[in-house]
Design an enzyme around this catalytic site. Structure first.
Site, short mmCIF file in Angstrom:
data_model
loop_
_atom_site.label_atom_id
_atom_site.label_comp_id
_atom_site.label_asym_id
_atom_site.label_seq_id
_atom_site.Cartn_x
_atom_site.Cartn_y
_atom_site.Cartn_z
N TYR A 130 62.85 73.71 85.76
CA TYR A 130 63.57 74.67 84.90
C TYR A 130 65.08 74.47 85.02
CZ TYR A 130 66.06 78.98 83.72
OH TYR A 130 66.98 79.88 83.23
N LYS B 87 67.96 73.10 82.32
CA LYS B 87 69.14 73.89 81.91
C LYS B 87 70.42 73.10 82.23
CE LYS B 87 69.28 77.61 80.51
NZ LYS B 87 69.24 78.10 79.10
N THR C 35 72.52 79.33 83.34
CA THR C 35 72.09 80.09 84.53
C THR C 35 72.76 79.59 85.80
OG1 THR C 35 70.16 80.43 85.96
CG2 THR C 35 70.08 78.51 84.55
N ASP C 36 72.86 80.48 86.79
CA ASP C 36 73.41 80.07 88.10
C ASP C 36 72.50 79.06 88.80
OD1 ASP C 36 71.33 81.80 88.79
OD2 ASP C 36 72.56 83.15 89.99
N GLU C 37 71.23 78.97 88.35
CA GLU C 37 70.29 78.08 89.04
C GLU C 37 70.68 76.61 88.94
OE1 GLU C 37 66.17 78.83 88.81
OE2 GLU C 37 66.43 80.99 88.66
P1 NAD Z 1 62.80 84.85 77.74
O1 NAD Z 1 61.80 83.89 78.25
O2 NAD Z 1 62.55 86.32 77.87
O3 NAD Z 1 63.06 84.58 76.18
C1 NAD Z 1 63.16 83.30 75.63
C2 NAD Z 1 63.01 83.42 74.13
O4 NAD Z 1 63.16 82.10 73.56
C3 NAD Z 1 61.64 83.94 73.68
O5 NAD Z 1 61.79 84.91 72.68
C4 NAD Z 1 60.95 82.69 73.13
O6 NAD Z 1 60.01 82.98 72.10
C5 NAD Z 1 62.12 81.89 72.61
N1 NAD Z 1 61.86 80.45 72.53
C6 NAD Z 1 61.27 79.66 73.46
N2 NAD Z 1 61.20 78.40 73.02
C7 NAD Z 1 61.78 78.37 71.79
C8 NAD Z 1 62.04 77.36 70.84
N3 NAD Z 1 61.67 76.09 71.05
N4 NAD Z 1 62.67 77.68 69.68
C9 NAD Z 1 63.02 78.97 69.43
N5 NAD Z 1 62.80 79.98 70.31
C10 NAD Z 1 62.19 79.69 71.48
O7 NAD Z 1 64.17 84.43 78.43
P2 NAD Z 1 65.40 85.34 78.87
O8 NAD Z 1 65.17 85.82 80.25
O9 NAD Z 1 65.72 86.30 77.81
O10 NAD Z 1 66.53 84.21 78.95
C11 NAD Z 1 67.30 83.89 77.82
C12 NAD Z 1 68.26 82.77 78.20
O11 NAD Z 1 69.11 83.19 79.26
C13 NAD Z 1 67.58 81.49 78.67
O12 NAD Z 1 68.28 80.40 78.14
C14 NAD Z 1 67.71 81.54 80.19
O13 NAD Z 1 67.76 80.25 80.73
C15 NAD Z 1 69.03 82.26 80.34
N6 NAD Z 1 69.19 83.05 81.57
C16 NAD Z 1 68.25 83.97 81.95
C17 NAD Z 1 68.45 84.74 83.09
C18 NAD Z 1 67.45 85.77 83.53
O14 NAD Z 1 67.59 86.33 84.61
N7 NAD Z 1 66.42 86.08 82.74
C19 NAD Z 1 69.60 84.56 83.85
C20 NAD Z 1 70.54 83.61 83.45
C21 NAD Z 1 70.33 82.87 82.30
O1 TDX Z 2 55.64 86.92 92.13
C1 TDX Z 2 56.78 86.62 92.53
N1 TDX Z 2 57.08 86.75 93.86
C2 TDX Z 2 58.29 86.43 94.38
O2 TDX Z 2 58.52 86.56 95.58
C3 TDX Z 2 57.80 86.15 91.64
C4 TDX Z 2 57.52 86.00 90.17
C5 TDX Z 2 59.03 85.83 92.17
N2 TDX Z 2 59.26 85.96 93.50
C6 TDX Z 2 60.60 85.58 94.01
C7 TDX Z 2 61.10 84.21 93.61
C8 TDX Z 2 62.59 84.40 93.52
O3 TDX Z 2 63.17 84.23 94.80
O4 TDX Z 2 61.53 86.50 93.44
C9 TDX Z 2 62.76 85.85 93.10
C10 TDX Z 2 63.01 86.02 91.61
O5 TDX Z 2 62.02 85.26 90.93
P1 TDX Z 2 61.97 85.18 89.34
O6 TDX Z 2 61.93 86.56 88.77
O7 TDX Z 2 60.92 84.21 88.97
O8 TDX Z 2 63.44 84.64 89.02
P2 TDX Z 2 64.22 83.31 89.48
O9 TDX Z 2 63.30 82.25 89.93
O10 TDX Z 2 65.29 83.75 90.44
O11 TDX Z 2 64.87 82.89 88.08
C11 TDX Z 2 65.44 83.92 87.22
O12 TDX Z 2 66.82 83.98 87.32
C12 TDX Z 2 67.59 82.94 86.75
C13 TDX Z 2 65.04 83.70 85.76
O13 TDX Z 2 63.63 83.58 85.67
C14 TDX Z 2 65.72 82.52 85.15
O14 TDX Z 2 65.42 82.41 83.78
C15 TDX Z 2 67.19 82.68 85.32
O15 TDX Z 2 67.85 81.53 84.88
#
Ligand code: NAD
Ligand code: TDX
Length: 355
Positions: free
Chosen positions: A166, A170, A141-143
């Site tokens: 988090y 990562k 992730t970019d985070e």
């Molecule tokens: P998500 O939370 O929707 O899904 C995570 C999945 O991993 C779930 O199905 C969960 O059951 C499974 N999981 C959790 N712990 C586990 C374990 N110990 N063993 C096996 N499975 C397990 O997450 P997402 O948003 O789909 O993100 C997927 C990946 O992409 C993550 O690694 C996250 O860091 C990365 N990512 C997410 C975003 C975003 O915006 N959502 C952006 C950049 C990177």
């Molecule tokens: O209730 C809320 N109110 C609010 O203002 C929530 C849940 C979030 N926010 C803000 C926090 C962030 O600035 O919105 C922005 C986005 O929040 P999230 O959806 O929690 O995402 P973020 O914290 O940016 O992280 C996400 O992007 C990078 C994903 O959850 C990560 O898994 C990914 O790596």
């Protein structure tokens, strides 16, 4: 049609989550010569209902389990894997603030367990040619780069400065991937993507939460002043980029993926309310997230330079489609919120027993 035995095998971990499920579906469509194994622990965020339409596909198999489980991961690698892509993670920043431990266990130790299996099963027996064909991709992730000021972008050279448990977990995983590449010469790749949006995202993340609250005429909690900036990318554009990196990427390299769609949170929240024809009085500014990163913005020029990758979705089209999806799939949202989806887990357990 190829026989199953002569197909390539890809292990997709976390394939029951938001991005992983999109990647599972995309891989089955795009690579008719691949068998897909989806290893997922089915935490609160994993939901097999999302994949109900493909569960009978003979090229697809679901295994319920933990990426940190050495025996299970060993068994899967012993079957002979060509590709591994690791989505499995605890992914919500707010949860990492209230309970960091599971983030370290899953995101750091779980990744390390997968890397050990790569080392054990891909290194000793592999002739250089077959090693070159195998790839492990760490989805990051970019985070991990921390927070930007008003200007500038994260490049692949930006130092890692994670600010939440988090993002620190990562970043820890990213550093392990780097170290296993440098020390053992394994075919490992890393991608770092910006915020994803699209169908089937757990309604704790900003966009699905706001849509769900607005549809129920409930308050929309906006953290702080609402002016934090995120760079939004449609989940299918992310998955298309991952497929390119997995097949064409250079081991040891990091690739940033992003949409150049920087938006303040409050802009997105107002857009949701306009689309749903709900009043802005539903917006509630609440206490800020501790350590809240101010701005993320990705420089994804390496992805376009190396692979010609560009997002297909415009932000406007993607957001509108996504809002429509949540309107039409409120039963999916209710089901994952209530935990009713757990009934699907039972099927997974049978599958696990068959290993
Ligand atoms: P998500 O939370 O929707 O899904 C995570 C999945 O991993 C779930 O199905 C969960 O059951 C499974 N999981 C959790 N712990 C586990 C374990 N110990 N063993 C096996 N499975 C397990 O997450 P997402 O948003 O789909 O993100 C997927 C990946 O992409 C993550 O690694 C996250 O860091 C990365 N990512 C997410 C975003 C975003 O915006 N959502 C952006 C950049 C990177
Ligand atoms: O209730 C809320 N109110 C609010 O203002 C929530 C849940 C979030 N926010 C803000 C926090 C962030 O600035 O919105 C922005 C986005 O929040 P999230 O959806 O929690 O995402 P973020 O914290 O940016 O992280 C996400 O992007 C990078 C994903 O959850 C990560 O898994 C990914 O790596």
């Amino acid at each position: 049609m190829l026989k199953l035995q002569s197909m390539k095998k890809i292990l997709i971990t976390g394939g029951a989550g938001f991005i992983g499920s999109c990647f599972v579906r995309q891989t089955l469509q795009k690579h008719p010569d691949y068998q897909v194994i989806n290893l997922d622990a089915l935490t609160y965020a994993g939901n097999l209902e999302t994949l109900a339409d493909i569960e009978q596909n003979p090229r697809y198999r679901f295994v319920q389990g933990d990426i940190g489980d050495k025996n299970l991961v060993d068994k899967l690698f012993a079957e002979g894997l060509d590709y591994v892509i690791n989505f499995a993670a605890e992914s919500h920043v707010d949860r990492s603030i209230s309970g960091p431990e599971i983030f370290v266990r899953t995101n750091v130790l779980g990744t390390q367990n997968l890397l050990e299996a790569v080392r054990k099963y891909w290194l000793p027996s592999a002739a250089p040619a077959s090693l070159a064909e195998r790839k492990y991709l760490q989805v990051s992730t970019d985070e991990v780069y921390g927070s930007l000021g008003q200007d500038g972008y994260f490049t692949e050279e930006t130092p890692l400065q994670p600010n939440s448990p988090y993002s620190a977990s990562k970043a820890g995983a990213d550093l392990l991937v780097r170290a296993y590449f440098h020390t053992f010469g394994l075919p490992l790749l890393t991608t770092r993507c910006s915020n994803n949006y699209g169908p089937c995202q757990f309604p704790e993340k900003l966009l699905p939460l706001m849509i769900s609250q607005a549809l129920a005429n409930q308050p929309l909690p906006v953290y702080g002043d609402g002016r934090n900036v995120r760079d939004w990318l449609h989940v299918s554009d992310h998955c298309a980029a991952l497929d390119l990196v997995l097949h064409q990427g250079t081991p040891g390299e990091v690739y940033n993926i992003g949409g150049h769609n920087e938006k303040e949170n409050i802009y997105l929240v107002r857009l949701v309310l306009r689309e749903l024809q709900k009043p802005e009085t539903l917006i509630h500014f609440v206490q800020d997230r501790p350590g809240h990163d101010r701005r993320y913005a990705i420089d994804a020029t390496k992805m376009s330079r190396c692979f010609g990758w560009q997002p297909r979705y415009t932000f406007e089209q993607g957001i509108q489609e996504t809002i429509q999806w949540y309107i039409q799939n409120q039963s999916w949202v209710d089901s994952v919120k209530s935990g009713a989806y757990q009934k699907y887990s039972a099927k997974g357990k049978e599958n696990y027993g068959k290993l």
